[in-house]
Structures are given as C-alpha cells and as structure tokens.
Design an enzyme around this catalytic site. Structure first.
Site, PDB file in Angstrom:
ATOM      1  CG  ASN A   1      53.524 -15.000  -6.720  1.00 43.76           C
ATOM      2  OD1 ASN A   1      53.966 -16.537  -6.600  1.00 43.76           O
ATOM      3  ND2 ASN A   1      54.178 -14.191  -6.584  1.00 43.76           N
TER       4      ASN A   1
ATOM      5  CG  ASP B   1      38.359  -7.212  -2.120  1.00 45.47           C
ATOM      6  OD1 ASP B   1      38.416  -6.656  -2.791  1.00 45.47           O
ATOM      7  OD2 ASP B   1      39.104  -8.403  -1.854  1.00 45.47           O
TER       8      ASP B   1
ATOM      9  CG  PHE C   1      46.381 -22.511  -7.144  1.00 48.30           C
ATOM     10  CD1 PHE C   1      47.533 -23.057  -6.085  1.00 48.30           C
ATOM     11  CD2 PHE C   1      46.090 -23.392  -8.176  1.00 48.30           C
ATOM     12  CE1 PHE C   1      47.631 -24.564  -5.133  1.00 48.30           C
ATOM     13  CE2 PHE C   1      45.609 -25.198  -7.279  1.00 48.30           C
ATOM     14  CZ  PHE C   1      46.587 -25.309  -6.260  1.00 48.30           C
TER      15      PHE C   1
ATOM     16  CG  LEU D   1      38.621 -23.847  -2.773  1.00 46.73           C
ATOM     17  CD1 LEU D   1      37.356 -23.705  -1.101  1.00 46.73           C
ATOM     18  CD2 LEU D   1      37.310 -25.127  -2.972  1.00 46.73           C
TER      19      LEU D   1
ATOM     20  N   GLY E   1      50.098 -17.958  -2.678  1.00 44.93           N
ATOM     21  CA  GLY E   1      49.698 -19.142  -2.209  1.00 44.93           C
ATOM     22  C   GLY E   1      48.182 -19.709  -2.959  1.00 44.93           C
ATOM     23  N   GLY E   2      48.032 -21.097  -1.989  1.00 50.70           N
ATOM     24  CA  GLY E   2      46.575 -21.857  -2.553  1.00 50.70           C
ATOM     25  C   GLY E   2      45.426 -21.117  -1.283  1.00 50.70           C
ATOM     26  CB  VAL E   3      42.229 -20.720  -1.090  1.00 49.03           C
ATOM     27  CG1 VAL E   3      40.817 -20.994  -0.340  1.00 49.03           C
ATOM     28  CG2 VAL E   3      42.832 -19.513  -1.196  1.00 49.03           C
TER      29      VAL E   3
END
Length: 825
Positions: free
Chosen positions: A238, A367, A236, A234, A240-242
C-alpha cells in the site's frame, strides 16, 4: 494460502492468534462522533472498524455511485465533522472509521490496496443527490490532504472520490469457490464487485454527467513522466511499488522505489514519502560503501515520489538459500550439508562486514533478514531497504541499536540453516531447540551449546506417547475456545473470518470432528455453537456449499456427531442450491457429490447416488474436453484443488454400482493429475510442479493424488500408479518442512503416510512425528501449534492443532483419515 499482507494485518490485535484487526484496543483514539448519541431520527450500527449512521426511515438502494472521503490522521476529526455535518443536514446515510487507530490500520503498509484510504463513505440516493453532495463536499474540504484511493475516481484536487459499487450486503461465489462481494448485473444476477486497486466502471453502467470532467482529468494524467522505462514490478504494498527499470537513453538498470503520499502509514503515523526521504538521507550518509546500492537520486511523477538507486546484480539471500539448502531434498549426501554450511558462513561473514561498515558511519540497519540482502555473482553482498535504518543520536542508543543488528545477524544465520525463525517470536525458548536441530544437521558452529535436545522429549521418545500428546493437544484446543463469539469458536487461519466459522477446514466443524474422533467428550455448548453457526451460514446470502469450506462438510460432521436432523436440513439446501462453480473437492462439485454419496449410504436415498452420478459425468466431460457446462479445469493438481477429487468420486460410484465406466473415468482423471507431476533430480520422489515450486502436500501436492491412486489400485492393477504411490511414500518423509499443519505441512505428510503405508504406518511415520516437536510449543501443560506462516498459533483442522491431533492419531492409534467422507475404509 495466507498472504503476507493478511498475515501482517491479522497479527495486529493478538500476540498468540490471528485476530480481526478491528478488535484492536482503540478506545482512547475513538472519534467524538463514534461515542455521541445519534441525532434524533437516526440509527447507529457498528460493524468491523466502521460506525454507520442512517436516518431511521431510510432505505438504501442496493447499489450505485458512492462517495469516499480520505484523510490524514492529524486532520481526521475535523474532516469527519465537516463530512458528517453535510450528510446529517441532508439526511444522507454515511459511515466512518471509528478511531484514529482504525485509520492508521486502514492506511498501513500492508492494508489492501484497493480499499485503503477510505475514511468516510457516503451513500447518495441517486445521481441528482450525488451531484449536490460532490459540490458541497469539494467546496468544504478543498485543500485538505488525504491518500489517493486507488480503486476510485478523484473529484477535484482534494480528498473526495467516487466509485460505483454495492450499498447493501450482496454476495456471489466465484469459480474458485471464493465468496466475494457482489453487484446485481444487468440481468439481476449477482456478479463480483471489482475492488481491485484500479478505477473501473461496470460495463453496463453509464457514468453520470457530473463525473465526466473528472474522468477526462484522470485520462489526461497519462503515464508517469520519468526518464526510466519500467521493465517489471518487483513487489507492491500500500506504500507503493518497487520496480526494475532502465534509463530510456543509456539503458542502465535501476530500481525505482515508489512512495504514495499519506499512504503506507507505520505505527508512528509516518507515511511512505517520509520513510522514502529518510531512506534517501541514509543512503546519502552511506555513499561510497560497496555493501549498499549506489544512490542515483529522487524523482517525482504526478503525486508520487521515487527513490532511484543502483540495480544490484544478483539474487536475494532468501532465494539463494532456498535453492541451495539440502534440507529441501528427501536425501542429500553429507558433503552437501557441509558445503551449504560453509556457504552460509561465508555469506554471514560478508553481511557481518557490511554491518561493520554501516556501524562505522553511525548507522544501524534495523531490518536485517534474508529478503533484504542481495548476494552478487562474486559472493559479495549488498544490503537493501533502509526504511528502518537509523543514525543514533546518543552513544547508549547507538550501542543498543548495533547490538540489535548483531542479534539479527545471529538469527539470520540460524534461519538460513533452518528457516523457522518466526517460532522464536512465539516462544523464545525455541531458539535453543532450533540451534540444537541445526547442529544435528549441519555440525558444530551453528549456535550455542545449550544442551537442549533437537526434539523435545514428548515427540523424541523411542515410541511417542499418544495419550500424552493427545491430552496436551486437546488441552490447548479447548483452552482457546470462545463460545461467546459468533464469528468463530476456535482460533485458526484468518479465513475463518471470511464466513467460515462453522466450516471443516478452518472452522468449528473440523475441530470438533478431530476432538470427537480422538475420544474427547465434546462440551455441549460447543456442539450447540456449531448448530447455531451452521444455521446462520445457510441463511446467509450466497452460502458456501463446499465440503471443506461450506455447508456440505458441516452436514457430514453434524451427522457424525449425532445431529442428524440438522445435518439433513443442510444437505437438502446444498442439493437445492445453484451448483458450485468449481470442479474441485475443497469448495466445488466433487466434494459436494462425495457428501451426497456419504449420505446415500446413511439414508438409503438412491436419488443422492443419481445426483452424484450426474455430477461425475460432467466432471469426466471436463477432463476429456477441457470445459463442460461452464466448468473449467483447475490450474493445478492435487486432492483438494485439482481433479483428484473427481477421480475419487468416480471410484466411489464404481464401488456402489459396479459400473466399469466409472473406473475408466477415475483413471482418466488421475492421468490428468499425473501430467502435473515431476521427478525431482537426485530425490527419487514425485511432486506436483507449481511454477518453480515442487509440492507433496495434501493440498495441492502429490500426496493427495497418491491417496486416490492407492484406492484405484484396490480395484485394478496399474504399474504406473503403483510406482507413483511408492515414490510418493518416499516423498512424504521429508527432513524439513516449514509448517506443521494438515493441508500444507508435516501433519498432512503423516496422515498421508499412515494411509499409504498400511501396516507399516507407525514405523514410517515415526520420524515425521518426532520432527513435529520442533514446531510444537509447550505452554502451561498444553501443546500449541503454529499456523500458516508460523506467525500465530492455530487450533483449526487445516493449519493447526486439530489437524496435528488427527494426523498423530492416524499414525499411532490407527485412526480414520482426518477429513470427513473421503477415506473411510
């Protein structure tokens, strides 16, 4: 186009303009070795965030296996001392990040994933020295933590890595015109140095024996051992990814949020893993609420941690609003505006109830924006991404954080109606202006009744005052100049720092051209700056040659400014250089050939016409056959990046030679361009389709294509093209645009209208001129223009004040088209 990652990184150093990250004030956190005198017989050189130490008699190989050391901030000084000691003892050149601040930036969430983690870089002279250094470094640094460098091969369990790459500065130009770092290939020719976030060895390079055990260890890691199958990434960063994933046995969908240890650092130095565990604690505290994803648990695979949470069916509020907002259409019935405003009210009420639920458990979200809200099919909402949520410890702190959430909710509502919220960060007074504009479009209830007009007086007058607008734009541009700097004269898009300081689109040439055409006397030091920068650019390895990003455009501007000798020197270099790899007008062969024709008219040199004719023939073959002489068709259409530039080149040649063949080639290129265009239902306009987007911009949209079609119609009747031009005139009068710039914003629409509408230019462009007032910021008697992504101001031609100045002049004062050599009649 400016990426989110670059917008973040280039916003670190200056509150007003995009600036190099390394210009951060980091003196208090500099490492001792950076300030110490170099050892006897060593030289020191500083560049960007790096400090390099080399033996005075050393000559670096051009490329080879280099060693990288990573570190965590709290141990960085000690790690540097160990690595430097080994290098100094063996007289091996190395470089290091100069400060703890630099290390935080290099490992930040939005740092480049392929290079993030590199703290010390060491340059062995050959494979024997590589082996000796790896043995010494791994022994000395064993057990020290550091982020994994995604583009490298890890040596042992510690912070030591290697990759094959360039040691010295080498460059080449890719097919898209982008100038990138290079390696020498097996035949000696430069090829791109792959710096993607994955370890790769060039095909012609054989890894030395010392690396083979580590290559085997890397191969043994295999796929992540999780009970989930990744369906698609979904996003990226630094950190990490989702990922969207499904349970291997039940098929239940989940979201995996990945955290890389010691990476994705925030301003406090906390890494992605710390924030992930914090988010886990927050979701645990919110368990049972239907406005947050259900927590599944934590998982670990290899060295990475994963937060596993329920996949919330629905779409992000950002996407939902983008699809529904009637401002995206050229025309929309009044009931569409009322209906959309009602939908926004319902969504905002749902988000408000969700915040109430969080606050009831002592949690502030911290946020809130449209990307962190999921709208379910039934209209309910879920908040996602709790990295910055907090459980306040003191009542006063809780009240402050809850109030911040409420302010964010108010601004969320305004952004859903009029998505320009970034302007408030640049100028808090814009909030009232935007609320007034929202009320004007969507009715009452969209903000406080401040009495502020939706369009400031300077732009909102019945007939805008060209002289006043000109003077204030010029004041803002000249005030921003930095002639003492070598990298750029005027602030603009971050692309200016990629060797484009002299160029037309983002550099000094475009700004000085706009000022000159607006009648502003140019400071002599600014013209001399451009001459010097152009000379520096042409001596650089693999210089850009393009019309808008390189030497061809600079030559045309210097000629217009009266610096013919320097202009002809640049022109000669462009003719002698290896042909540009792309066919387009921005960076490639069409724009360069159009420059040759421009100079042919000035100098009478017929060989320039012949060279342009040969280029035109190759571009025509490309349109007919899909490939020609190493060229390939662009993936999209438009004046700057598509084949409209080739069509314009054929037209110019037809005008010069009378050859009907060029007219047929022009029509063929335009037919190719129209194949990318669609009608948008209920709108009546024509757009270039790029994925799910429909574009009318000067760059990559239908507006630029229509400009060339209009030129063709001067020579031959064509009902299809005439209808297309009429439709695009309509398309270029949108009620809303995110950005004000020339290439991808309102100024470009104004400049296009001014040319397509002819005698009616001022009348048709006037509503668009008024709308520019929503973006323009008044400061101390000057007008400042927000650039790409509205994060910082810009003075450049493509995204900033110079482009706005040129477009307003074209509409109000009958000025020339803002770009050099293209449309002069």
């Amino acid at each position: 186009m400016l990426s989110v990652h670059d917008a973040e990184m280039f916003s670190l150093s200056d509150p007003d303009y995009y600036e190099l990250p390394e210009r951060l004030a980091d003196a208090p956190t500099r490492f001792r070795l950076d300030g110490a005198d170099p050892p006897a017989g060593w030289r020191r050189r500083r560049a960007e965030f790096w400090t390099q130490l080399r033996p005075a008699d050393d000559r670096l190989p051009a490329q080879g296996w280099k060693i990288h050391i990573s570190a965590v901030p709290e141990q960085a000084e000690q790690t540097l001392d160990v690595a430097a000691g080994i290098c100094l003892e063996r007289r091996v050149p190395f470089k290091f990040l100069r400060s703890r601040t630099a290390l935080l930036v290099a490992n930040a969430k939005y740092a480049r994933r392929g290079s993030s983690g590199k703290f010390v870089t060491i340059y062995p002279a050959g494979e024997p020295e590589l082996g000796e250094l790896l043995a010494a470094l791994t022994a000395a640094l064993d057990g020290r933590p550091g982020p994994y460098i995604l583009g490298d091969l890890r040596i042992g369990p510690g912070p030591v890595f290697v990759r094959y790459g360039a040691f010295t500065e080498q460059w080449c130009v890719r097919a898209d015109g982008r100038r990138v770092r290079a390696l020498a290939g097996p035949d000696g020719r430069p090829v791109p140095d792959d710096r993607s976030p994955a370890f790769r060895v060039p095909a012609w390079v054989q890894p030395p024996e010392v690396l083979r055990p580590h290559l085997a260890a890397r191969s043994a890691i295999g796929a992540l051992d999780l009970p989930y199958r990744v369906l698609k990434p979904l996003s990226f960063t630094n950190a990490g990814g989702v990922y969207l994933a499904a349970h291997r046995e039940t098929g239940a969908k989940v979201v995996l949020r990945e955290a890389r240890p010691h990476s994705g650092l925030d301003g406090t130095g906390s890494d992605a893993v710390a924030r992930l565990r914090h988010e886990h604690r927050i979701l645990t505290a919110l368990a049972g609420l239907d406005c947050v994803p259900r927590l599944v648990g934590l998982a670990r695979a290899w060295e990475h941690e994963f937060l596993v949470e329920e996949y919330v069916e629905g779409e992000s509020l950002h996407s939902a609003a983008l699809d529904r907002n009637p401002l995206r259409l050229r025309t929309a019935p009044p009931d569409h505006f009322a209906g959309y405003a009602s939908w926004v009210d319902k969504v905002v009420d749902a988000v408000s109830r969700a915040l109430d639920a969080l606050h009831g458990r002592g949690v502030s979200f911290g946020d809130l924006h449209a990307g962190n809200v999921i709208v379910r099919p039934d209209g309910s909402v879920a908040l996602v991404d709790f990295e910055y949520a907090a459980t306040p410890g003191r009542p006063a702190d809780a009240a402050s954080r809850f109030a911040a959430d409420r302010l964010a909710l108010r601004r969320l509502r305004l952004a859903l109606l009029l998505p320009l919220g970034e302007l408030i960060r640049l100028d808090p007074a814009k909030e009232s202006t935007l609320e007034a504009a929202a009320r004007e479009r969507f009715g009452d209830g969209t903000g406080g009744g401040s009495g502020v007009p939706a369009v400031p007086e300077l732009f909102g007058a019945r007939t805008p005052d060209w002289t006043a607008i000109r003077d204030q734009l010029v004041a803002g541009i000249l005030r921003s100049a930095t002639p003492d700097r070598a990298d750029r004269l005027f602030p603009g898009d971050p692309a200016v720092f990629d060797g484009q300081g002299a160029a037309v689109a983002h550099g000094a040439a475009g700004v000085l051209l706009a000022l000159h055409r607006a009648g502003e006397p140019l400071p002599a030091e600014h013209v001399e700056w451009l001459v010097t920068a152009a000379d520096r650019a042409r001596r650089a390895p693999a210089p850009r040659l393009g019309l808008l990003d390189g030497l061809s455009g600079v030559a045309a501007v210097l000629a217009e400014l009266g610096r013919y000798e320097q202009a002809l020197e640049l022109l000669a270099q462009c003719r002698d250089a290896t042909p540009a790899p792309g066919p387009d007008l921005h960076s490639g062969r069409a724009g360069i050939a159009l420059t040759w024709l421009h100079f042919a008219a000035v100098t009478g040199d017929e060989s320039l016409v012949e060279d342009a004719g040969r280029t035109a023939a190759r571009l025509d073959a490309l349109v007919r056959d899909g490939a020609a002489g190493g060229l390939s068709l662009p993936a999209t259409a438009g004046l700057l990046r598509g084949m409209s530039g080739a069509a314009l080149l054929h037209l110019r040649l037809h005008r010069l030679t009378g050859d009907e063949h060029h007219l047929r080639s022009c029509r063929r290129a335009l037919a190719h361009e129209l194949g990318h265009c669609v009608r948008l239902g209920g709108d009546g306009g024509r757009y270039v389709r790029r994925g799910s987007r429909h574009l009318a911009y000067l760059d990559g949209g239908s507006g630029g294509i229509a400009l060339v079609a209009r030129e063709y119609l001067v020579h031959r009747e064509d009902p299809e093209l005439a209808g297309f031009v009429r439709a695009v005139r309509w398309t270029c009068q949108p009620p809303f645009l995110r950005e004000p710039g020339l290439f991808r914003g309102r100024a470009g629409m104004i400049a296009t209208l001014a040319r397509l509408a002819g005698a009616d230019a001022a009348a048709e462009a006037l509503p668009q001129l008024r709308l520019l007032g929503m973006h323009a910021v008044h400061r101390d008697g000057a007008l400042l223009i927000p650039g790409a992504r509205l994060r910082r101001f810009s003075a450049d031609l493509a995204t900033g004040a110079a482009g706005v100045l040129s477009a307003v002049r074209a509409a109000l004062a009958g000025g020339a088209f803002p770009l050099p050599v293209l449309f002069t009649g």
